[in-house]
Design an enzyme around this catalytic site. Sequence first.
Site, PDB file in Angstrom:
ATOM      1  N   SER A  77       0.833  -1.211   0.000  1.00  0.00           N
ATOM      2  CA  SER A  77       0.000   0.000   0.000  1.00  0.00           C
ATOM      3  C   SER A  77       0.863   1.253   0.000  1.00  0.00           C
ATOM      4  O   SER A  77       0.530   2.259  -0.635  1.00  0.00           O
ATOM      5  CB  SER A  77      -0.913   0.003   1.230  1.00  0.00           C
ATOM      6  OG  SER A  77      -1.799  -1.095   1.172  1.00  0.00           O
ATOM      7  N   THR A  78       1.987   1.201   0.715  1.00  0.00           N
ATOM      8  CA  THR A  78       2.895   2.349   0.790  1.00  0.00           C
ATOM      9  C   THR A  78       3.523   2.659  -0.564  1.00  0.00           C
ATOM     10  O   THR A  78       4.013   3.763  -0.782  1.00  0.00           O
ATOM     11  CB  THR A  78       3.996   2.045   1.833  1.00  0.00           C
ATOM     12  OG1 THR A  78       3.370   1.704   3.060  1.00  0.00           O
ATOM     13  CG2 THR A  78       4.913   3.233   2.049  1.00  0.00           C
ATOM     14  N   TYR A 168      -2.526 -10.690   3.007  1.00  0.00           N
ATOM     15  CA  TYR A 168      -2.338  -9.293   3.415  1.00  0.00           C
ATOM     16  C   TYR A 168      -3.713  -8.681   3.708  1.00  0.00           C
ATOM     17  O   TYR A 168      -4.528  -8.498   2.809  1.00  0.00           O
ATOM     18  CB  TYR A 168      -1.610  -8.545   2.299  1.00  0.00           C
ATOM     19  CG  TYR A 168      -1.394  -7.055   2.506  1.00  0.00           C
ATOM     20  CD1 TYR A 168      -1.450  -6.473   3.761  1.00  0.00           C
ATOM     21  CD2 TYR A 168      -1.116  -6.219   1.423  1.00  0.00           C
ATOM     22  CE1 TYR A 168      -1.244  -5.111   3.930  1.00  0.00           C
ATOM     23  CE2 TYR A 168      -0.902  -4.863   1.581  1.00  0.00           C
ATOM     24  CZ  TYR A 168      -0.978  -4.316   2.839  1.00  0.00           C
ATOM     25  OH  TYR A 168      -0.796  -2.957   3.005  1.00  0.00           O
ATOM     26  N   LYS A 196       0.511 -10.794   6.546  1.00  0.00           N
ATOM     27  CA  LYS A 196       0.752  -9.466   7.085  1.00  0.00           C
ATOM     28  C   LYS A 196      -0.578  -8.923   7.551  1.00  0.00           C
ATOM     29  O   LYS A 196      -1.509  -8.812   6.762  1.00  0.00           O
ATOM     30  CB  LYS A 196       1.328  -8.528   6.010  1.00  0.00           C
ATOM     31  CG  LYS A 196       1.431  -7.082   6.464  1.00  0.00           C
ATOM     32  CD  LYS A 196       1.816  -6.134   5.347  1.00  0.00           C
ATOM     33  CE  LYS A 196       1.756  -4.689   5.824  1.00  0.00           C
ATOM     34  NZ  LYS A 196       1.932  -3.728   4.728  1.00  0.00           N
ATOM     35  N   SER A 198      -2.388  -5.720   9.142  1.00  0.00           N
ATOM     36  CA  SER A 198      -2.214  -4.288   9.439  1.00  0.00           C
ATOM     37  C   SER A 198      -3.351  -3.712  10.265  1.00  0.00           C
ATOM     38  O   SER A 198      -3.412  -2.498  10.460  1.00  0.00           O
ATOM     39  CB  SER A 198      -2.113  -3.503   8.122  1.00  0.00           C
ATOM     40  OG  SER A 198      -0.979  -3.900   7.390  1.00  0.00           O
ATOM     41  N   GLY A 222       1.677  -5.427  10.638  1.00  0.00           N
ATOM     42  CA  GLY A 222       1.644  -4.550   9.480  1.00  0.00           C
ATOM     43  C   GLY A 222       2.013  -3.118   9.777  1.00  0.00           C
ATOM     44  O   GLY A 222       1.888  -2.252   8.906  1.00  0.00           O
ATOM     45  N   VAL A 239       6.108  -5.574   8.754  1.00  0.00           N
ATOM     46  CA  VAL A 239       6.230  -4.751   7.551  1.00  0.00           C
ATOM     47  C   VAL A 239       5.859  -3.344   7.993  1.00  0.00           C
ATOM     48  O   VAL A 239       4.687  -3.068   8.266  1.00  0.00           O
ATOM     49  CB  VAL A 239       5.305  -5.254   6.434  1.00  0.00           C
ATOM     50  CG1 VAL A 239       5.424  -4.356   5.211  1.00  0.00           C
ATOM     51  CG2 VAL A 239       5.630  -6.698   6.085  1.00  0.00           C
TER      52      VAL A 239
END
Lengths: 327, 327, 327, 327
Positions: A77-78, A168, A196, A198, A222, A239
């Site tokens: 996403s980043t 994710y 992951k 988040s 996350g 992450v």
Amino acid sequence: MMSPRVWSSVRQGLSRGLAPNVRGLASGEGRKVDIAGIHPPVTTPFTATAEVDYGKLEENLHKLGTLPFRGFVVQGSTGEFPFLTSSERLEVVSRARQAMPKDKLLLAGSGCESTQATVEMTVSMAQVGADAAMVVTPCYYRGRMSSAALIHHYTKVADLSPIPVVLYSVPANTGLDLPVDAVVTLSQHPNIVGMKDSGGDVTRIGLIVHKTRRQDFQVLAGSAGFLLASYALGAVGGVCALANVLGAQVCQLERLCLTGQWEDAQKLQHRLIEPNAAVTRRFGIPGLKKTMDWFGYYGGPCRAPLQELSPAEEEALRVDFTSNGWL
Amino acid sequence: MMSPRVWSSVRQGLSRGLAPNVRGLASGEGRKVDIAGIHPPVTTPFTATAEVDYGKLEENLHKLGTLPFRGFVVQGSTGEFPFLTSSERLEVVSRARQAMPKDKLLLAGSGCESTQATVEMTVSMAQVGADAAMVVTPCYYRGRMSSAALIHHYTKVADLSPIPVVLYSVPANTGLDLPVDAVVTLSQHPNIVGMKDSGGDVTRIGLIVHKTRRQDFQVLAGSAGFLLASYALGAVGGVCALANVLGAQVCQLERLCLTGQWEDAQKLQHRLIEPNAAVTRRFGIPGLKKTMDWFGYYGGPCRAPLQELSPAEEEALRVDFTSNGWL
Amino acid sequence: MMSPRVWSSVRQGLSRGLAPNVRGLASGEGRKVDIAGIHPPVTTPFTATAEVDYGKLEENLHKLGTLPFRGFVVQGSTGEFPFLTSSERLEVVSRARQAMPKDKLLLAGSGCESTQATVEMTVSMAQVGADAAMVVTPCYYRGRMSSAALIHHYTKVADLSPIPVVLYSVPANTGLDLPVDAVVTLSQHPNIVGMKDSGGDVTRIGLIVHKTRRQDFQVLAGSAGFLLASYALGAVGGVCALANVLGAQVCQLERLCLTGQWEDAQKLQHRLIEPNAAVTRRFGIPGLKKTMDWFGYYGGPCRAPLQELSPAEEEALRVDFTSNGWL
Amino acid sequence: MMSPRVWSSVRQGLSRGLAPNVRGLASGEGRKVDIAGIHPPVTTPFTATAEVDYGKLEENLHKLGTLPFRGFVVQGSTGEFPFLTSSERLEVVSRARQAMPKDKLLLAGSGCESTQATVEMTVSMAQVGADAAMVVTPCYYRGRMSSAALIHHYTKVADLSPIPVVLYSVPANTGLDLPVDAVVTLSQHPNIVGMKDSGGDVTRIGLIVHKTRRQDFQVLAGSAGFLLASYALGAVGGVCALANVLGAQVCQLERLCLTGQWEDAQKLQHRLIEPNAAVTRRFGIPGLKKTMDWFGYYGGPCRAPLQELSPAEEEALRVDFTSNGWL
């Protein structure tokens, strides 16, 4: 929780150069990659005219490559992946693979809305050098994304992926939590190695670790805000967007957790919560990129519709770092 | 609310063949297209192997083309656009344009996550025959999608689009409501002609009509469930998934509202609420496609990860139609 | 929707003095009270030292009593009932009954968290002169407030209440929507006469009217913002905080709807949306009380923890009225 | 995080009998009570006819009193306080005080919706023997419960309370999170000693510990599901519904955390997550009371509108315990 000693030897093994083989082993034979450790989800640098700036990407990776990360997430996403074309997504991964140290893992974000497109992107990511695929939940039709639908989606992707798959779940972006029962079912797939998460609910992280304990399934936090708590519950790494700017500190936090120095870990974790929130939930990627400029990396602009921070936002961002002693 | 008489003449004018020119007039000169009326958001038919079935698309449009719709939305949320490649999106619009009656509007969904991609898709949609572009709010980074960001996004798209732009807010899919203040600002753009609002909050629809009353700005209800209420508040039409199966009834509801027969309108509206919920929020596109099969259209499968209805869901879907006298 | 003519005779009948008997008839014999029309939910005036100011309550009711309301809601959410002791709640209702015109209905809010307390409060409210009880959903344990639990609660209350019961769903305060299936079941109880729905989802209101059409069940809109839409869908009136300050206008909107003057109704409705939001969702009871001071009623302070408006809030509140031509 | 050794001496001090004096010292002089440790929020037992069963309350407390708890919360959310009259609330606290060991703290839930009622209840709770007051956020008007309003509320209560005040945030019941900035401000009040946070966001808990580190402010986890994580972030104890049935195990988890045995702590925490969810979020107080019956305590019925578990729910509840080895 594995003992600090065991972890230490695992990490040393990785740093002695076992990692390069992981890629080859993982595919075909269902061998699993060890994703334990810290992974910055790297940003995608853009020029002033919004072209991908591959040179700056390489510069950032060279700098980040000196830190004791386990690997890098590219196109998370980043990485502003929803703003890139398919060929840009692949080219970014390809360039990152070249610029990264050989012994670091490359986890490539390959999620798309349709199962078919996700399969194709995952295969392509493998071809350009990804060690594993990090696959975000499809979400546009979230009202119909039942456990059954998500299990079907991930099973198909994992069946057809030449590289291991990491689930994710990022509800802040998708409006969707990958349900625990779906995770537990998917953890039994030989080509799904971990997750992951988040969402920030560490009770959920603990439950996932607990209910997948008979599988070789690895959970990554996350975000750096709940990294210590995730380690305490059995996660094996993170992450962390914050690791793009405070990478040494995030790795230090990892080390304190792995070696059982919980008091020092707590002190450090406390000082990372506000900076972490600032570069994620509060100011998003524009905040992270601005901070990267401060810390000697290339941040630069985001693609529209993401906007630059206002002066007031930038000031608040700075305070989140200065008040915790990082600037 | 315009008087039924005025509306009647407006609609007659359109049906006398003024519409074909709209497309040419709208572009370049900032002339606005009249989107008042009912528009089914058509589904994208797939074969058993998940290929787009263009023949079935044409068949459906031929059947739907006999009903008194103002036009068709192609590549809206109901069209599974997130599951199509860019070239499929354009080909579907191109084929729809050929199959549709000449005097019907084609509103093409052209929204993407990035501003640049949305501009490119919008221009391409115009080239393959769209009369107007319906642009969904970008949403993956919803935490940063402030009014300012959304105004910037839509302004850029409208500046560069050769066809008029219709705003599209659908919080059930995007997790984001296009803020009223942003709508009011955007309503002043010469190339933004209206909005489709699928949120179901008619107080908000009334407020938008009220605050844009000095602009030539048209609001469409995004669902048949609140169509009557939207007309009562000043909306001029609707984009209604239900019109894919109960098209004559939805057009009848429009006519009752436009001619002021509110008591009959209410009775009809009441009978449409449950079937409408069934083919939208409750059972989604799989529910709509199943119903299309029942009503003589081609429904067929969805692309994965959307799953077929379970037998129990299918039975509940049927009851929502039978209990209201439609099956 | 009943024809305007029929409604007109109903309302005339009420204004000719049939109402006074309603109270007596309703109890015991299961006869139903007609709650159609506009009801302001009155505020509870406090002195500077936070005592209930019964004199001001009476003054307000004398002024409001000259308007063509069907009745008054006393101890609704607008009445700050959670801040009053049980004896204050009863005394306020008792005083209101004395101060109100005899031919107006008094709907008393009698909801408590426990079923037993609600029964007791309802019985007491009847003893001090309430014509009907408006019973809010219990909500503290909302995670367990299933349809079954709520049906059990309301059935018990209605069984034991000497006066008719009106269901009351207000999710902005309770975090809970009374489910449609529960409403449909409860509509069959001989002592439950209707519902106040403050959620603002008119599709839901339409569905409730539709599914209770075989019962003598009356639905009231819970706010002036969606009053026109609610009438259009079959509601028979409204409980409107805004009617405490713009009572004549809300009654005028009712008249326009009942007589089928939908165009004028729409124009008026549009101008009421912002003022209504200002005195409800946006600035709450402090906003309403401040506005009452402006319009010649006694507003005064709220009990803590409700705070006075800040100067900036007060200015924004004023703009919501001036920009729509009401101040 | 304080070192295990320091904590150990603190806890030993308490167990050597220093606690009995706490109550006297706390009042008047602003001396603070040490709330570190585990506190079950006790249930309120009812007879078959829904009367408070004080005898069963005493029996339960006698049994629970043998466990190494720091104290008991009486009239928390688990105590069904919204279903009790004011006099029942006080009588329950009074009886609990008599039945509890002298060296255990009694934290009494004294929150009401109005500030004034909360003050009065708090004073009364002190009179009947509470050592500290646990004050839930008022919530019915949550749209107006800004930080300023909540700071005003708690400051007034703390100013006037003869016993120390513990803030209490429980969004699952109130729909409201006490904002961090309000907590930080309130932590400076000499008569506010800490907070119970039931939201489950341990990043937030860490941030609160961090930002109040210069105050003598103690944070308690509001549930056993995130107890280990909360200790890891700097919380000093927990108010855990699960401790009503697995009290020894929750205290064991505390001991493992305080003595730095994080691996064993993790294993135990994992096995408590599902049972904890079962007696809180999933099946609520009816689930907890049913489980109490299984574990040798008196559970019994809840007051309406809370309903008994269905047979299917009861079976699922049992599985949550058996599958983790507790039954």
